[in-house]
Motif scaffolding. Structure first.
Motif, mmCIF file in Angstrom:
data_model
loop_
_atom_site.group_PDB
_atom_site.id
_atom_site.type_symbol
_atom_site.label_atom_id
_atom_site.label_comp_id
_atom_site.label_asym_id
_atom_site.label_seq_id
_atom_site.Cartn_x
_atom_site.Cartn_y
_atom_site.Cartn_z
ATOM 1 N N GLY A 75 57.391 -32.831 -28.993
ATOM 2 C CA GLY A 75 57.502 -34.210 -29.432
ATOM 3 C C GLY A 75 58.444 -35.108 -28.660
ATOM 4 N N VAL A 76 59.213 -34.570 -27.700
ATOM 5 C CA VAL A 76 60.168 -35.399 -26.956
ATOM 6 C C VAL A 76 59.847 -35.372 -25.468
ATOM 7 N N ARG A 106 52.749 -40.578 -24.885
ATOM 8 C CA ARG A 106 51.826 -40.640 -26.039
ATOM 9 C C ARG A 106 50.643 -39.688 -25.831
ATOM 10 N N GLY A 109 51.274 -36.180 -26.606
ATOM 11 C CA GLY A 109 51.584 -35.843 -27.992
ATOM 12 C C GLY A 109 53.031 -36.078 -28.382
ATOM 13 N N ALA A 110 53.781 -36.762 -27.546
ATOM 14 C CA ALA A 110 55.194 -37.020 -27.865
ATOM 15 C C ALA A 110 55.302 -38.038 -28.991
ATOM 16 N N ASN A 111 56.372 -37.917 -29.765
ATOM 17 C CA ASN A 111 56.669 -38.920 -30.782
ATOM 18 C C ASN A 111 57.909 -39.734 -30.421
ATOM 19 N N ALA A 112 58.514 -39.397 -29.265
ATOM 20 C CA ALA A 112 59.680 -40.143 -28.787
ATOM 21 C C ALA A 112 59.832 -39.950 -27.286
ATOM 22 N N GLU A 114 62.984 -40.183 -24.470
ATOM 23 C CA GLU A 114 64.438 -40.260 -24.368
ATOM 24 C C GLU A 114 64.869 -40.309 -22.915
ATOM 25 N N ARG A 145 66.630 -43.811 -26.986
ATOM 26 C CA ARG A 145 65.380 -43.271 -27.495
ATOM 27 C C ARG A 145 64.431 -44.394 -27.850
ATOM 28 N N VAL A 147 61.086 -44.607 -30.121
ATOM 29 C CA VAL A 147 60.224 -43.909 -31.067
ATOM 30 C C VAL A 147 58.805 -44.430 -30.878
ATOM 31 N N LEU A 148 57.866 -43.501 -30.724
ATOM 32 C CA LEU A 148 56.463 -43.878 -30.493
ATOM 33 C C LEU A 148 55.699 -43.950 -31.813
#
Length: 148
Positions: A75-76, A106, A109-112, A114, A145, A147-148
């Motif tokens: 996720g990062v 994105r 599959g990342a949600n953020a 950094e 960061r 956030v996506l």
């Protein structure tokens, strides 16, 4: 602004990348740690440079910077380095590059996303304009960061 593309780095990019580091960040390095020490910086570069982990930023088909970024944990997506040649800074290259990296994150599959940036680096303003927020101060850097 001309087209911005990426290509994989090769061993032949070694001297370009060292010179880019000096030109793109030399003033920030000196403001943070004191006068540029070529021996120290060459050693840092020697330890850091692994062509398989670096992409060269092309602007109008010419080498104009570098980026090193990858998924570091679930996720990062982490951007460990961005350096853009002074002659193309301020022309939208950084924003175009970052938007592309966010799209890549994105798609992975990342949600953020950094990154760390030296507190004195003017690129911090760009990161904030694109939605990155300071999540930790780690002098002389800050961790940011998106956030996506």
């Amino acid at each position: 602004m001309e087209d911005v593309h990426l290509r994989p780095a090769t061993a032949a990019d070694d001297e370009f990348l060292y010179d880019l580091h000096r030109r793109a960040l030399g003033d920030v390095i000196e403001a943070t740690w004191g006068p540029w020490d070529d021996d120290v910086q060459r050693e840092f570069h020697r330890k850091w440079f692994a062509p398989a982990t670096v992409e060269i930023i092309l602007v109008g088909g010419r080498s104009a910077g570098m980026v090193q970024a990858a998924m570091i944990e679930a996720g990062v997506f982490y951007i460990s380095r961005i350096e853009i040649a002074p002659e193309v800074q301020g022309g939208g290259v950084g924003a175009t590059l970052l938007r592309g990296l966010v799209d890549r994150a994105r798609a992975s599959g990342a949600n953020a996303v950094e990154l760390h940036v030296l507190q004195l680096n003017r690129a911090r303003d760009l990161y904030e304009r694109l939605g990155f927020r300071v999540v930790e101060v780690e002098p002389p850097k800050v961790r940011m960061r998106l956030v996506l």
